[in-house]
Motif scaffolding. Structure first.
Motif, PDB file in Angstrom:
ATOM      1  N   ASN A  58       0.827  -1.207   0.000  1.00 26.36           N
ATOM      2  CA  ASN A  58       0.000   0.000   0.000  1.00 26.36           C
ATOM      3  C   ASN A  58       0.864   1.261   0.000  1.00 26.36           C
ATOM      4  O   ASN A  58       0.560   2.234  -0.694  1.00 26.36           O
ATOM      5  CB  ASN A  58      -0.934   0.000   1.206  1.00 26.36           C
ATOM      6  CG  ASN A  58      -1.976  -1.088   1.111  1.00 26.36           C
ATOM      7  OD1 ASN A  58      -2.250  -1.601   0.033  1.00 26.36           O
ATOM      8  ND2 ASN A  58      -2.536  -1.453   2.239  1.00 26.36           N
ATOM      9  N   ILE A  59       1.934   1.255   0.778  1.00 27.26           N
ATOM     10  CA  ILE A  59       2.837   2.406   0.812  1.00 27.26           C
ATOM     11  C   ILE A  59       3.507   2.605  -0.541  1.00 27.26           C
ATOM     12  O   ILE A  59       3.669   3.738  -1.012  1.00 27.26           O
ATOM     13  CB  ILE A  59       3.884   2.227   1.933  1.00 27.26           C
ATOM     14  CG1 ILE A  59       3.219   2.387   3.293  1.00 27.26           C
ATOM     15  CG2 ILE A  59       5.024   3.218   1.785  1.00 27.26           C
ATOM     16  CD1 ILE A  59       4.101   1.992   4.451  1.00 27.26           C
ATOM     17  N   THR A  60       3.886   1.511  -1.183  1.00 20.89           N
ATOM     18  CA  THR A  60       4.517   1.608  -2.507  1.00 20.89           C
ATOM     19  C   THR A  60       3.577   2.242  -3.511  1.00 20.89           C
ATOM     20  O   THR A  60       3.979   3.117  -4.285  1.00 20.89           O
ATOM     21  CB  THR A  60       4.935   0.200  -2.991  1.00 20.89           C
ATOM     22  OG1 THR A  60       5.837  -0.363  -2.053  1.00 20.89           O
ATOM     23  CG2 THR A  60       5.586   0.265  -4.357  1.00 20.89           C
ATOM     24  N   ILE A  61       2.325   1.835  -3.485  1.00 22.11           N
ATOM     25  CA  ILE A  61       1.357   2.409  -4.422  1.00 22.11           C
ATOM     26  C   ILE A  61       1.133   3.889  -4.128  1.00 22.11           C
ATOM     27  O   ILE A  61       1.146   4.735  -5.024  1.00 22.11           O
ATOM     28  CB  ILE A  61       0.030   1.622  -4.369  1.00 22.11           C
ATOM     29  CG1 ILE A  61       0.245   0.229  -4.948  1.00 22.11           C
ATOM     30  CG2 ILE A  61      -1.067   2.342  -5.131  1.00 22.11           C
ATOM     31  CD1 ILE A  61      -0.915  -0.709  -4.742  1.00 22.11           C
ATOM     32  N   GLU A  62       0.957   4.219  -2.842  1.00 17.06           N
ATOM     33  CA  GLU A  62       0.711   5.616  -2.480  1.00 17.06           C
ATOM     34  C   GLU A  62       1.893   6.515  -2.800  1.00 17.06           C
ATOM     35  O   GLU A  62       1.724   7.675  -3.166  1.00 17.06           O
ATOM     36  CB  GLU A  62       0.386   5.712  -0.990  1.00 17.06           C
ATOM     37  CG  GLU A  62      -0.948   5.133  -0.620  1.00 17.06           C
ATOM     38  CD  GLU A  62      -1.155   5.077   0.880  1.00 17.06           C
ATOM     39  OE1 GLU A  62      -0.281   5.551   1.624  1.00 17.06           O
ATOM     40  OE2 GLU A  62      -2.195   4.558   1.296  1.00 17.06           O
ATOM     41  N   ALA A  63       3.112   5.998  -2.672  1.00 13.11           N
ATOM     42  CA  ALA A  63       4.294   6.826  -2.906  1.00 13.11           C
ATOM     43  C   ALA A  63       4.672   6.909  -4.378  1.00 13.11           C
ATOM     44  O   ALA A  63       5.230   7.915  -4.818  1.00 13.11           O
ATOM     45  CB  ALA A  63       5.480   6.277  -2.110  1.00 13.11           C
ATOM     46  N   ALA A  64       4.372   5.883  -5.156  1.00 17.00           N
ATOM     47  CA  ALA A  64       4.836   5.850  -6.543  1.00 17.00           C
ATOM     48  C   ALA A  64       3.853   6.464  -7.531  1.00 17.00           C
ATOM     49  O   ALA A  64       4.259   6.892  -8.614  1.00 17.00           O
ATOM     50  CB  ALA A  64       5.128   4.410  -6.955  1.00 17.00           C
ATOM     51  N   VAL A  65       2.601   6.533  -7.183  1.00 15.99           N
ATOM     52  CA  VAL A  65       1.597   7.011  -8.132  1.00 15.99           C
ATOM     53  C   VAL A  65       1.737   8.501  -8.478  1.00 15.99           C
ATOM     54  O   VAL A  65       1.716   8.857  -9.659  1.00 15.99           O
ATOM     55  CB  VAL A  65       0.180   6.658  -7.630  1.00 15.99           C
ATOM     56  CG1 VAL A  65      -0.889   7.398  -8.397  1.00 15.99           C
ATOM     57  CG2 VAL A  65      -0.033   5.170  -7.748  1.00 15.99           C
ATOM     58  N   PRO A  66       1.901   9.422  -7.509  1.00 19.71           N
ATOM     59  CA  PRO A  66       1.962  10.845  -7.893  1.00 19.71           C
ATOM     60  C   PRO A  66       3.102  11.217  -8.847  1.00 19.71           C
ATOM     61  O   PRO A  66       2.852  11.900  -9.847  1.00 19.71           O
ATOM     62  CB  PRO A  66       2.093  11.573  -6.551  1.00 19.71           C
ATOM     63  CG  PRO A  66       1.489  10.651  -5.568  1.00 19.71           C
ATOM     64  CD  PRO A  66       1.823   9.278  -6.051  1.00 19.71           C
ATOM     65  N   PRO A  67       4.361  10.779  -8.611  1.00 21.79           N
ATOM     66  CA  PRO A  67       5.393  11.142  -9.595  1.00 21.79           C
ATOM     67  C   PRO A  67       5.162  10.513 -10.964  1.00 21.79           C
ATOM     68  O   PRO A  67       5.434  11.139 -11.989  1.00 21.79           O
ATOM     69  CB  PRO A  67       6.701  10.627  -8.989  1.00 21.79           C
ATOM     70  CG  PRO A  67       6.416  10.293  -7.592  1.00 21.79           C
ATOM     71  CD  PRO A  67       4.957  10.122  -7.451  1.00 21.79           C
ATOM     72  N   THR A  68       4.636   9.296 -10.976  1.00 19.85           N
ATOM     73  CA  THR A  68       4.384   8.631 -12.258  1.00 19.85           C
ATOM     74  C   THR A  68       3.306   9.364 -13.044  1.00 19.85           C
ATOM     75  O   THR A  68       3.449   9.584 -14.249  1.00 19.85           O
ATOM     76  CB  THR A  68       3.984   7.167 -12.025  1.00 19.85           C
ATOM     77  OG1 THR A  68       5.009   6.522 -11.269  1.00 19.85           O
ATOM     78  CG2 THR A  68       3.798   6.440 -13.336  1.00 19.85           C
TER      79      THR A  68
END
Length: 109
Positions: A58-68
């Protein structure tokens, strides 16, 4: 480098868009590979380890989505509006900030 599609009558200058394409592809690849590795279910993990891996996912998804999303939007505006638009420059300016925020979010979690 100029790419032309004769059947559609479209031509794009990829000199400004190539770094955005590479960054977007790298972001997506890193996120997908990391999630794929985390989501693999193993029979040797305890329930506590499975919960920890779920939180990490969940943390990976939350952290990676905005820059992508920011890189993909920059690429879309660069290709769609040409070199002289300020919208793509705005996305290029905020992308490093989003990378730093996502790194700090992941480290502080």
């Amino acid at each position: 480098m100029i790419v032309e599609w004769d059947c559609l009558g479209i031509s794009y200058d990829l000199t400004n868009g190539a770094p955005a394409m590479a960054t977007g592809a790298t972001d997506v690849a890193i996120t997908v590979l990391m999630l794929w590795k985390i989501c693999q279910r193993g029979k040797t993990y305890s329930s506590k380890t499975q919960k920890c891996l779920a939180r990490l996912r969940n943390i990976t998804i939350e952290a990676a989505v905005p820059p992508t999303i920011c890189v993909i939007l920059k690429m879309c505006f660069t290709f769609g509006m040409g070199k002289k638009n300020l919208v793509s420059h705005w996305f290029a300016i905020i992308t490093p900030t989003l990378y730093v925020w996502s790194m700090m979010f992941t480290l502080n979690s």
